[in-house]
Design an enzyme around this catalytic site. Structure first.
Site, short mmCIF file in Angstrom:
data_model
loop_
_atom_site.label_atom_id
_atom_site.label_comp_id
_atom_site.label_asym_id
_atom_site.label_seq_id
_atom_site.Cartn_x
_atom_site.Cartn_y
_atom_site.Cartn_z
N LYS A 113 -5.42 43.19 -16.13
CA LYS A 113 -5.48 41.79 -15.73
C LYS A 113 -4.36 40.97 -16.37
CE LYS A 113 -8.96 42.27 -12.97
NZ LYS A 113 -8.77 42.15 -11.51
N SER B 155 -8.85 37.79 -14.18
CA SER B 155 -10.06 37.69 -15.00
C SER B 155 -9.71 36.99 -16.31
CB SER B 155 -10.59 39.09 -15.30
OG SER B 155 -11.56 39.08 -16.33
N TYR C 42 -8.94 47.59 -18.62
CA TYR C 42 -9.19 46.44 -17.74
C TYR C 42 -8.41 45.22 -18.21
CZ TYR C 42 -11.86 43.14 -14.86
OH TYR C 42 -12.23 42.17 -13.97
#
Length: 241
Positions: free
Chosen positions: A150, A133, A146
């Site tokens: 990533k 991402s 998150y």
């Protein structure tokens, strides 16, 4: 991009980008083994495209390894499974952080390790794409777990590329920006939320799942034979601003 005669593993195949990837791979000749957490999603996918399915919670390391072993032999791997738990950094829970890392990073490592060991044993070429991402490059509010996952996935991709390249296994990551899955389309439709992000995107729109899926298939294909160890943004120029 013809994948006839090749078998592809797709994790997170029940919804969103993973489902689109599985569908395109099947349309272009590959046999597909679809992994996901929700049996109902995999059942409808199997009915639509004619793939083999494995229902598994990839956050469970033992179950993830067992499921990966059930997929073999295969030639292509797309690690698409991922979750997000939104929490401000100062309120982030230990269990939330661990759950996100387990699915977004550890599961990708486990499945890729099982896959690569078998590929090396069979002495055949292969390709892996990890779905990361733009959150690996940027620090979005409430996305601490998150973004960390990533960033870790991009680092894992580089190490895998370094070590697996000599065995004829290409490894890359794709780094989508906002991608309009069914849930995201609802979440980003409000002008006050989506407007500022869209205004920063030079191409004037958010990505569709097909935009990401087509890039993944390119990286899996022989047309990308010299692309190895990279994290490829798919964000319509969002990062140039």
């Amino acid at each position: 991009m013809n994948f006839k005669g090749r078998t592809a593993i797709v994790t997170g195949a029940g919804k969103g980008i993973g489902r689109h990837v599985a569908t395109l791979l099947r349309e272009r000749g590959a046999e597909v083994v679809a992994l996901g957490r929700t049996a109902a999603d995999l059942e409808t996918l199997a009915a639509e495209i004619g793939c083999r399915t494995i229902t598994v919670d990839l956050g469970d390391a033992v179950a993830a390894r067992r499921a990966a072993e059930e997929t073999l032999p295969a030639d292509l791997l797309v690690n698409c499974a991922g979750i997000n738990i939104l929490e401000p950094f100062l309120e982030m829970k230990d269990e939330s952080f661990d759950e996100v890392q387990a699915i977004n990073v550890r599961a990708a490592a486990i499945v890729a390790q099982v896959f690569a060991r078998d590929v090396i044993r069979r002495s055949v070429p292969a390709a892996i794409v990890n779905v990361s991402s733009i959150s690996s490059f940027l620090g979005f509010r409430d996305h601490a777990a998150y973004c960390a996952s990533k960033g870790a996935l991009d680092g894992l991709t580089r190490v895998m590329a370094n070590e697996l390249g000599p065995h004829r296994i290409r490894v890359n990551a794709v780094n989508p920006g906002i991608t309009l899955t069914e849930l995201a389309r609802v979440a980003w439709s409000a002008p006050e939320k989506g407007g500022p992000m869209l205004a920063r995107t030079p191409v004037g729109r958010f990505a569709e799942t097909g935009d990401v899926a087509e890039t993944i298939l390119f990286l899996l294909s022989d047309a990308a034979a010299m692309i190895h160890g990279h994290a490829m943004p798919i964000e319509g120029g969002f990062l140039v601003n």
